[in-house]
Design an enzyme around this catalytic site. Structure first.
Site, mmCIF file in Angstrom:
data_model
loop_
_atom_site.group_PDB
_atom_site.id
_atom_site.type_symbol
_atom_site.label_atom_id
_atom_site.label_comp_id
_atom_site.label_asym_id
_atom_site.label_seq_id
_atom_site.Cartn_x
_atom_site.Cartn_y
_atom_site.Cartn_z
ATOM 1 N N SER A 196 43.946 43.727 43.337
ATOM 2 C CA SER A 196 43.791 44.677 44.886
ATOM 3 C C SER A 196 41.841 45.322 44.966
ATOM 4 O O SER A 196 41.864 45.821 44.291
ATOM 5 C CB SER A 196 44.607 45.684 44.363
ATOM 6 O OG SER A 196 45.955 45.181 44.301
ATOM 7 N N HIS A 239 45.913 51.264 49.327
ATOM 8 C CA HIS A 239 47.025 51.440 47.864
ATOM 9 C C HIS A 239 46.370 51.868 46.836
ATOM 10 O O HIS A 239 47.219 52.555 45.785
ATOM 11 C CB HIS A 239 47.785 50.925 47.867
ATOM 12 C CG HIS A 239 47.635 48.955 47.252
ATOM 13 N ND1 HIS A 239 47.701 48.069 47.779
ATOM 14 C CD2 HIS A 239 47.239 49.196 45.495
ATOM 15 C CE1 HIS A 239 47.022 47.299 46.755
ATOM 16 N NE2 HIS A 239 47.413 47.110 45.384
ATOM 17 N N ASP A 273 45.976 47.862 54.805
ATOM 18 C CA ASP A 273 45.228 48.389 54.143
ATOM 19 C C ASP A 273 44.157 48.320 53.309
ATOM 20 O O ASP A 273 43.760 46.885 52.288
ATOM 21 C CB ASP A 273 46.392 47.196 52.783
ATOM 22 C CG ASP A 273 46.799 47.796 50.589
ATOM 23 O OD1 ASP A 273 46.060 48.904 51.173
ATOM 24 O OD2 ASP A 273 47.180 47.176 50.500
#
Length: 712
Positions: free
Chosen positions: A647, A84, A220
């Site tokens: 992230s 992402h 991810d």
């Protein structure tokens, strides 16, 4: 000598940490109290974690694209981050004919790696504390303007002293609401190339339904490579550039983990507000975030309508939609979590205790009335804050207004030039137009403009609203946009070829955009004194809060600077409505690939899986990456304290080996940016073994594994 003393202080104090909440600057660990982390599993020395003169762990951690974290995993500049985080770059490199976002991509040799235009990564070279230097020139009697002038002058001087004539980027940040100051020296690399990405069906598996939820089964990650010039220095993209040689690359652990195992995350958390008062939290969850949620949902609905009709539109708006959707769910979840976890009541209890200290004779003059002053500040700018939330979503999602304003300013300069000047500017203007209109869906943008302005008119108090936006007919705004110079790329380019100053000045969309921005500036000026008073009161409150609890180690709020957080592999309390997909509820700290298949729904946008993936799982072709117990791990939980910006951060074992990549938090603790709940707050990580399996077995890119150092 100062750097050596700083490092010695760090080394002597590092092993006195207490396992607790906090996102700590590497040079701030001396403030912590408690137990020896060696007993918890840390095996690295301080020099191996943070060194100014020698390679260390920090040299493998980068800020990725300004909003995420990534880590170097090979001596050839290979890096891992979240899918992402790379999403926007992957989408930008995709076309309907070569749809890397949907189908995935793997470069089989370096010459096939794809330059990610506009992407850069930032390495931290060093940092230092300049609080004493700056605070010596400040006092609470100064006006906001006087204080700002002193701070700005010091920032500029510090940047000049440490940039080495532009070789480094120097950033000075305030901490603890302006009570302390640190500077950071960075080196930015601007040639970053996409090496590999799983298809969207794996990298975004679970979609919005699973976002912020556990158990999770999302693969991810994405893979990029950093390039440098022949001398190893940062450089703009060139086919002659070579893979950079990092000072440190993370070894990768294949050994797995169990509950209680030590974990450490180093990354770039974006923003927290852990010292927000109860008044601030009430404003946030009762007024600000509901406005954000409503405006975001409207923007998402408009985008989705057109994305579902056209693949090119879907690719172009994919990153914007994903970002808006993520924050939409986060903001709504925060509202729910604050209510459920009784966060406001907890803050009020803390403030009551602070007030007892503040009213002591020796403290009253400075701190006695500060909480009441903060309460008054919120009363004064409450409606203005609501307007800011509707306005921010309007400007973020309704592109016609920022295009008209930004391009209009450029065209105004252009039309005022003589023929020679226009010829000299034409390429710059044309490039700007091509960039702004790249992938723009005019019908989507027309509806977005009508909808977002209409919502603004309905929800914003007239006393704080933009008069320009309140006076227009929202239903006809799209017609105004479609008849404007700024309607399409073609109409804008036609104007460049046949410039007309009178036509530009008369353009109705440009008038609205300029008036709206001017209204925003005037509103800022109107509330300037209140904002300055609030900043001062917030600074004094936090200064007093720290002094009132001298036994407590206070960490600074996150502000996109490198932080260290420590914890362990951990579980979540059982929940009756949680489906575990085959995992024992007593051991829910990990998920496996069978649970991923159990969620599979053929043709579903969020839970479909590629046939090749299903075939590999059926064959149980997991190679060296399966756990010693025989399962193929996907995600796992830890209790590290992170937030947005983390992230892609590496989650490491006690030896500094990579266990996985942090990518999400859990819905039970969505109030985590304002209060840390040690029982509920978790980090969701993608297991590095799943990353490597996907690269080698699914992507057939085993040559990348050969670059890495694997620890078995």
């Amino acid at each position: 000598m100062k750097r050596i003393l700083l490092l010695l202080t760090f080394m002597l104090s590092f092993f006195q940490l207490k396992a607790d909440e906090g996102m700590w600057l590497l040079s701030m660990v001396k403030r912590l109290n408690g137990v020896d982390l060696k007993k918890q599993g840390l095996k690295l020395t301080a020099e191996e974690i943070y060194s100014i003169n020698n390679s260390s762990l920090k040299d493998a951690i980068v800020q990725f694209g300004g909003g995420c974290t990534a880590e170097i995993v090979s001596k050839e500049g290979l890096l891992f981050t979240n899918h992402h985080c790379g999403y926007g770059n992957i989408a930008a490199l995709s076309t309907p004919e070569k749809d890397y976002l949907t189908n995935g991509f793997w470069a089989m040799k370096k010459s096939e790696e794809l330059p990610a235009k506009g992407l850069s990564v930032r390495f931290m070279v060093r940092m230092d504390d300049v609080s004493q230097r700056i605070n010596a020139k400040l006092n609470n009697s100064m006006t906001a303007e006087e204080r700002k002038a002193v701070i700005d002058a010091e920032y500029k001087a510090i940047q000049t002293e440490n940039s080495e004539n532009g070789k480094y980027t120097v950033v000075v940040r305030d901490f603890y609401n302006g009570n302390e100051f640190y500077y950071f020296v960075y080196q930015d690399f601007k040639d970053v190339r996409l090496v590999g990405t799983p298809p969207n069906a794996l990298g975004k598996y679970g979609g919005d339904t699973d976002n912020w939820e556990w158990p999770r089964h999302t693969v991810d990650f994405s893979v990029f490579r950093v390039y440098a010039d022949a001398n190893g220095n940062p450089a703009e993209y060139s086919p002659n550039n070579v893979p950079m040689k990092p000072k440190h690359a993370l070894p990768i652990s294949l050994k797995g983990y169990k509950p209680g195992d030590f974990t450490m995350i180093v990354g770039y958390p974006g923003r927290t507000n852990r010292y927000l008062t109860s008044y601030g939290i009430e404003q946030m969850v009762n007024k600000d975030y509901p406005a954000w949620v409503e405006a975001s949902k409207m923007a998402m609905d408009v985008m989705k309508k057109y994305m579902d009709k056209d693949q090119a539109t879907k690719l172009h708006y994919a990153s914007q939609y994903a970002s808006v959707a993520n924050y939409w769910k986060n903001r709504q979840g925060t509202i729910d979590a604050v209510e459920k976890n009784q966060t406001i009541a907890g803050k009020k209890d803390l403030e009551s205790k602070f007030q007892v200290w503040a009213l002591l004779p020796e403290n009253q003059a400075v701190y006695g009335g500060v909480l009441e002053d903060i309460k008054g500040n919120y009363t004064q700018f409450s409606n203005r804050n609501v307007e800011r939330n509707y306005s921010s979503q309007l400007q973020r999602n309704a592109k016609y207004l920022p295009i008209a304003y930004q391009l209009g300013s450029l065209l105004k300069t252009y039309v005022d030039q003589d023929d020679a000047g226009k010829a000299g500017m034409k390429t710059k203007v044309t490039d700007a137009i091509n960039r702004m209109y790249d992938g723009l869906n005019t019908q989507l943008e027309g509806e977005m403009l009508n909808s977002m302005v209409g919502l603004y008119q309905q929800r914003v108090n007239k006393d704080v609203a933009s008069p320009s936006l309140m006076s227009v007919d929202a239903k006809t705004l799209s017609n105004i946009a479609f008849s404007s110079i700024f309607a399409t790329k073609e109409s804008a380019l036609n104007f460049v070829n046949s410039p007309d100053k009178l036509k530009l000045d008369a353009d109705p969309l440009l008038k609205i955009a300029n008036s709206f921005i001017e209204d925003q500036k005037l509103m800022g000026e109107k509330f300037a004194k209140v904002d300055d008073a609030f900043a001062k009161n917030s600074r004094i409150f936090l200064d007093g809060l720290r002094k009132s609890q001298p036994e407590k180690a206070f960490y600074p709020d996150a502000n996109s600077t490198m932080r260290l957080t420590y914890g362990s592999v951990n579980t979540l309390p059982e929940r009756s409505d949680r489906k575990y997909y085959g995992i024992s509820e007593k051991n829910n700290y990990y998920t496996d690939i069978n649970g991923m298949v159990a969620k599979y729904k053929k043709g579903d946008e969020e839970f479909d899986l590629p046939q090749r993936f299903l075939d590999l799982v059926k064959k149980k072709d997991f190679g060296q990456y399966k756990d010693k117990k025989g399962f193929m791990p996907v995600n796992f939980l830890s209790n590290n304290d992170i937030t947005g910006g983390n992230s892609g951060s590496p989650i490491l074992d006690g030896s500094g080996n990579l266990l996985g990549l942090a990518f999400d938090g859990n819905s039970e603790a969505l109030s985590g940016d304002i209060i840390f709940d040690p029982k509920l707050q978790k980090t969701i990580n993608v297991d590095v073994r799943m990353v490597l399996w996907t690269i080698e077995k699914y992507g057939k890119a085993g040559h990348l594994i050969s670059e890495m150092t694997l620890v078995r």
